[in-house]
Write a protein that holds these residues in place. Structure first.
Motif, PDB file in Angstrom:
ATOM      1  N   SER A  36      -4.043  14.568 -25.508  1.00  0.00           N
ATOM      2  CA  SER A  36      -2.923  15.140 -26.223  1.00  0.00           C
ATOM      3  C   SER A  36      -2.809  16.636 -25.945  1.00  0.00           C
ATOM      4  CB  SER A  36      -3.119  14.943 -27.729  1.00  0.00           C
ATOM      5  OG  SER A  36      -2.199  15.730 -28.447  1.00  0.00           O
ATOM      6  N   ALA A  37      -1.595  17.119 -25.973  1.00  0.00           N
ATOM      7  CA  ALA A  37      -1.370  18.551 -25.805  1.00  0.00           C
ATOM      8  C   ALA A  37      -2.015  19.349 -26.935  1.00  0.00           C
ATOM      9  CB  ALA A  37       0.127  18.827 -25.748  1.00  0.00           C
ATOM     10  N   ALA A  38      -2.045  18.788 -28.133  1.00  0.00           N
ATOM     11  CA  ALA A  38      -2.562  19.505 -29.300  1.00  0.00           C
ATOM     12  C   ALA A  38      -4.071  19.406 -29.465  1.00  0.00           C
ATOM     13  CB  ALA A  38      -1.881  18.985 -30.566  1.00  0.00           C
ATOM     14  N   GLY A  39      -4.725  18.565 -28.713  1.00  0.00           N
ATOM     15  CA  GLY A  39      -6.167  18.384 -28.850  1.00  0.00           C
ATOM     16  C   GLY A  39      -6.489  16.940 -29.132  1.00  0.00           C
ATOM     17  N   LYS A  40      -7.495  16.727 -30.003  1.00  0.00           N
ATOM     18  CA  LYS A  40      -7.899  15.355 -30.301  1.00  0.00           C
ATOM     19  C   LYS A  40      -8.634  15.296 -31.627  1.00  0.00           C
ATOM     20  CE  LYS A  40     -12.135  15.878 -27.670  1.00  0.00           C
ATOM     21  NZ  LYS A  40     -12.905  15.439 -26.515  1.00  0.00           N
ATOM     22  N   PRO A  41      -8.650  14.092 -32.234  1.00  0.00           N
ATOM     23  CA  PRO A  41      -9.453  13.933 -33.440  1.00  0.00           C
ATOM     24  C   PRO A  41     -10.910  14.232 -33.106  1.00  0.00           C
ATOM     25  CG  PRO A  41      -8.008  12.040 -33.114  1.00  0.00           C
ATOM     26  CD  PRO A  41      -7.936  12.864 -31.861  1.00  0.00           C
ATOM     27  N   ALA A  42     -11.597  14.901 -34.003  1.00  0.00           N
ATOM     28  CA  ALA A  42     -12.996  15.249 -33.754  1.00  0.00           C
ATOM     29  C   ALA A  42     -13.861  13.999 -33.766  1.00  0.00           C
ATOM     30  CB  ALA A  42     -13.485  16.236 -34.810  1.00  0.00           C
ATOM     31  N   ALA A  43     -14.790  13.941 -32.836  1.00  0.00           N
ATOM     32  CA  ALA A  43     -15.732  12.828 -32.775  1.00  0.00           C
ATOM     33  C   ALA A  43     -16.674  12.901 -33.972  1.00  0.00           C
ATOM     34  CB  ALA A  43     -16.517  12.890 -31.471  1.00  0.00           C
ATOM     35  N   THR A  44     -17.129  11.754 -34.403  1.00  0.00           N
ATOM     36  CA  THR A  44     -18.097  11.696 -35.497  1.00  0.00           C
ATOM     37  C   THR A  44     -19.311  12.547 -35.141  1.00  0.00           C
ATOM     38  OG1 THR A  44     -17.360   9.459 -35.999  1.00  0.00           O
ATOM     39  CG2 THR A  44     -19.488  10.128 -36.907  1.00  0.00           C
ATOM     40  N   GLY A  45     -19.719  13.364 -36.071  1.00  0.00           N
ATOM     41  CA  GLY A  45     -20.888  14.210 -35.856  1.00  0.00           C
ATOM     42  C   GLY A  45     -20.576  15.572 -35.248  1.00  0.00           C
ATOM     43  N   THR A  46     -19.310  15.802 -34.879  1.00  0.00           N
ATOM     44  CA  THR A  46     -18.934  17.103 -34.326  1.00  0.00           C
ATOM     45  C   THR A  46     -19.087  18.173 -35.399  1.00  0.00           C
ATOM     46  OG1 THR A  46     -17.332  16.083 -32.841  1.00  0.00           O
ATOM     47  CG2 THR A  46     -17.065  18.437 -33.259  1.00  0.00           C
ATOM     48  N   LYS A  47     -19.676  19.304 -35.034  1.00  0.00           N
ATOM     49  CA  LYS A  47     -19.845  20.401 -35.979  1.00  0.00           C
ATOM     50  C   LYS A  47     -18.483  21.023 -36.276  1.00  0.00           C
ATOM     51  CE  LYS A  47     -22.228  24.659 -36.883  1.00  0.00           C
ATOM     52  NZ  LYS A  47     -23.031  25.744 -36.396  1.00  0.00           N
ATOM     53  N   VAL A  48     -18.180  21.141 -37.547  1.00  0.00           N
ATOM     54  CA  VAL A  48     -16.921  21.727 -38.001  1.00  0.00           C
ATOM     55  C   VAL A  48     -17.099  23.231 -38.157  1.00  0.00           C
ATOM     56  CG1 VAL A  48     -15.256  21.767 -39.901  1.00  0.00           C
ATOM     57  CG2 VAL A  48     -16.230  19.594 -39.151  1.00  0.00           C
ATOM     58  N   ALA A  49     -16.228  24.003 -37.506  1.00  0.00           N
ATOM     59  CA  ALA A  49     -16.311  25.457 -37.572  1.00  0.00           C
ATOM     60  C   ALA A  49     -15.866  25.988 -38.933  1.00  0.00           C
ATOM     61  CB  ALA A  49     -15.462  26.088 -36.463  1.00  0.00           C
ATOM     62  N   ARG A  50     -14.841  25.343 -39.509  1.00  0.00           N
ATOM     63  CA  ARG A  50     -14.355  25.773 -40.826  1.00  0.00           C
ATOM     64  C   ARG A  50     -13.461  24.702 -41.425  1.00  0.00           C
ATOM     65  NH1 ARG A  50      -9.236  29.585 -39.813  1.00  0.00           N
ATOM     66  NH2 ARG A  50      -8.883  29.057 -37.619  1.00  0.00           N
ATOM     67  N   GLU A  73     -12.126  25.092 -31.017  1.00  0.00           N
ATOM     68  CA  GLU A  73     -12.566  25.069 -32.408  1.00  0.00           C
ATOM     69  C   GLU A  73     -12.276  23.710 -33.045  1.00  0.00           C
ATOM     70  OE1 GLU A  73     -12.199  27.917 -36.362  1.00  0.00           O
ATOM     71  OE2 GLU A  73     -10.623  28.032 -34.857  1.00  0.00           O
ATOM     72  N   THR A  74     -13.225  23.248 -33.851  1.00  0.00           N
ATOM     73  CA  THR A  74     -13.033  22.027 -34.631  1.00  0.00           C
ATOM     74  C   THR A  74     -12.833  22.428 -36.081  1.00  0.00           C
ATOM     75  OG1 THR A  74     -14.356  20.696 -33.119  1.00  0.00           O
ATOM     76  CG2 THR A  74     -14.080  19.841 -35.352  1.00  0.00           C
ATOM     77  N   VAL A  75     -11.716  21.962 -36.654  1.00  0.00           N
ATOM     78  CA  VAL A  75     -11.322  22.356 -38.004  1.00  0.00           C
ATOM     79  C   VAL A  75     -11.124  21.102 -38.854  1.00  0.00           C
ATOM     80  CG1 VAL A  75      -9.567  23.553 -39.375  1.00  0.00           C
ATOM     81  CG2 VAL A  75     -10.157  24.405 -37.096  1.00  0.00           C
ATOM     82  N   ARG A  76     -11.639  21.150 -40.076  1.00  0.00           N
ATOM     83  CA  ARG A  76     -11.370  20.091 -41.048  1.00  0.00           C
ATOM     84  C   ARG A  76     -10.232  20.585 -41.939  1.00  0.00           C
ATOM     85  NH1 ARG A  76     -16.117  19.215 -43.205  1.00  0.00           N
ATOM     86  NH2 ARG A  76     -16.499  17.447 -41.855  1.00  0.00           N
ATOM     87  N   PHE A  77      -9.181  19.819 -41.986  1.00  0.00           N
ATOM     88  CA  PHE A  77      -8.062  20.110 -42.875  1.00  0.00           C
ATOM     89  C   PHE A  77      -8.230  19.233 -44.106  1.00  0.00           C
ATOM     90  CE2 PHE A  77      -6.624  21.156 -38.637  1.00  0.00           C
ATOM     91  CZ  PHE A  77      -6.139  22.433 -38.828  1.00  0.00           C
ATOM     92  N   PHE A  78      -8.471  19.893 -45.241  1.00  0.00           N
ATOM     93  CA  PHE A  78      -8.585  19.180 -46.507  1.00  0.00           C
ATOM     94  C   PHE A  78      -7.198  19.256 -47.135  1.00  0.00           C
ATOM     95  CE2 PHE A  78      -9.706  18.751 -51.017  1.00  0.00           C
ATOM     96  CZ  PHE A  78     -10.375  17.537 -50.944  1.00  0.00           C
ATOM     97  N   VAL A  79      -6.527  18.111 -47.179  1.00  0.00           N
ATOM     98  CA  VAL A  79      -5.114  18.049 -47.544  1.00  0.00           C
ATOM     99  C   VAL A  79      -4.951  17.428 -48.925  1.00  0.00           C
ATOM    100  CG1 VAL A  79      -2.845  17.272 -46.768  1.00  0.00           C
ATOM    101  CG2 VAL A  79      -4.640  17.689 -45.080  1.00  0.00           C
ATOM    102  N   LYS A  80      -4.089  18.046 -49.741  1.00  0.00           N
ATOM    103  CA  LYS A  80      -3.810  17.518 -51.074  1.00  0.00           C
ATOM    104  C   LYS A  80      -2.301  17.408 -51.272  1.00  0.00           C
ATOM    105  CE  LYS A  80      -4.507  18.040 -55.974  1.00  0.00           C
ATOM    106  NZ  LYS A  80      -4.916  18.882 -57.087  1.00  0.00           N
ATOM    107  N   ASN A  81      -1.870  16.260 -51.766  1.00  0.00           N
ATOM    108  CA  ASN A  81      -0.469  16.062 -52.115  1.00  0.00           C
ATOM    109  C   ASN A  81      -0.286  16.459 -53.576  1.00  0.00           C
ATOM    110  OD1 ASN A  81       2.104  15.235 -52.693  1.00  0.00           O
ATOM    111  ND2 ASN A  81       1.846  13.152 -51.927  1.00  0.00           N
ATOM    112  N   GLU A  82       0.340  17.601 -53.795  1.00  0.00           N
ATOM    113  CA  GLU A  82       0.586  18.082 -55.155  1.00  0.00           C
ATOM    114  C   GLU A  82       1.926  17.607 -55.696  1.00  0.00           C
ATOM    115  OE1 GLU A  82       0.014  22.356 -54.958  1.00  0.00           O
ATOM    116  OE2 GLU A  82      -2.145  22.098 -55.272  1.00  0.00           O
ATOM    117  N   GLY A  83       2.651  16.814 -54.914  1.00  0.00           N
ATOM    118  CA  GLY A  83       3.966  16.352 -55.322  1.00  0.00           C
ATOM    119  C   GLY A  83       3.934  15.059 -56.111  1.00  0.00           C
ATOM    120  N   LYS A  84       5.136  14.554 -56.363  1.00  0.00           N
ATOM    121  CA  LYS A  84       5.307  13.294 -57.095  1.00  0.00           C
ATOM    122  C   LYS A  84       5.800  12.183 -56.183  1.00  0.00           C
ATOM    123  CE  LYS A  84       5.994  15.709 -61.339  1.00  0.00           C
ATOM    124  NZ  LYS A  84       6.147  15.528 -62.722  1.00  0.00           N
ATOM    125  N   ILE A  85       5.890  12.483 -54.878  1.00  0.00           N
ATOM    126  CA  ILE A  85       6.267  11.484 -53.886  1.00  0.00           C
ATOM    127  C   ILE A  85       5.257  11.522 -52.737  1.00  0.00           C
ATOM    128  CG2 ILE A  85       8.737  11.481 -54.457  1.00  0.00           C
ATOM    129  CD1 ILE A  85       9.231  13.339 -52.095  1.00  0.00           C
TER     130      ILE A  85
END
Length: 160
Positions: A36-50, A73-85
């Protein structure tokens, strides 16, 4: 008998095609692949930078709506849906996100939870861990029908 087998084959093959894929709903995203142009899902066990916290709202916005990362860089995005939909967090380049939004219009109600995207109902939380393989400008967006068009998109700036 041959006619019955032929008819059964013609009827079941399309369903098998919809049953394949990487996530619920039966289709795969181009950006979920390693090339992918944007990168790839991190492999299991990959060290997360932030970890970066991202919220989604019914105002059709992400917060933050822009993120700076470094190539490799490998980044974990912790995503929360604060909406009602229901909302989604999908990573890709602009054309991949738009293509997926068009697919979602054809299959509304589809949900995702793979390495490049996640669908979250109101109040839900989840994570996407991603490795940005090269520099450039990429996107994240919500491909629930109408949300991307309403401006629910964010940008990644990936520096060398």
């Amino acid at each position: 008998m041959k006619k019955i087998i032929t008819i059964l084959a013609l009827v079941t093959v399309p369903f098998a095609a919809f049953a394949s894929g990487d996530h619920a709903g039966g289709h795969a995203m181009n950006h979920a692949t390693p090339d992918s142009a944007a990168g790839k899902p991190a492999a299991t066990g990959t060290k997360v930078a932030r970890t970066i916290n991202v919220t989604m709202s019914d105002a059709m916005r992400f917060s933050p709506d822009s993120v700076e990362v470094k190539a490799g860089e490998t980044v974990r995005f912790f995503v929360k849906n604060e909406g009602k939909i229901t909302h989604e967090f999908v990573i890709g380049n602009d054309s991949e996100i738009k293509e997926h939004a068009e697919m979602m219009k054809q299959m509304p109600g589809m949900t995702h939870n793979d390495g490049s995207m996640i669908t979250l109902k109101p109040g839900q939380k989840g994570a996407v861990t991603w490795t940005f393989s090269k520099s450039g400008n990429f996107s994240f967006g919500c491909t629930v029908p109408g949300h991307l068009e309403a401006g629910m998109v964010g940008k990644f700036s990936v520096t060398p």
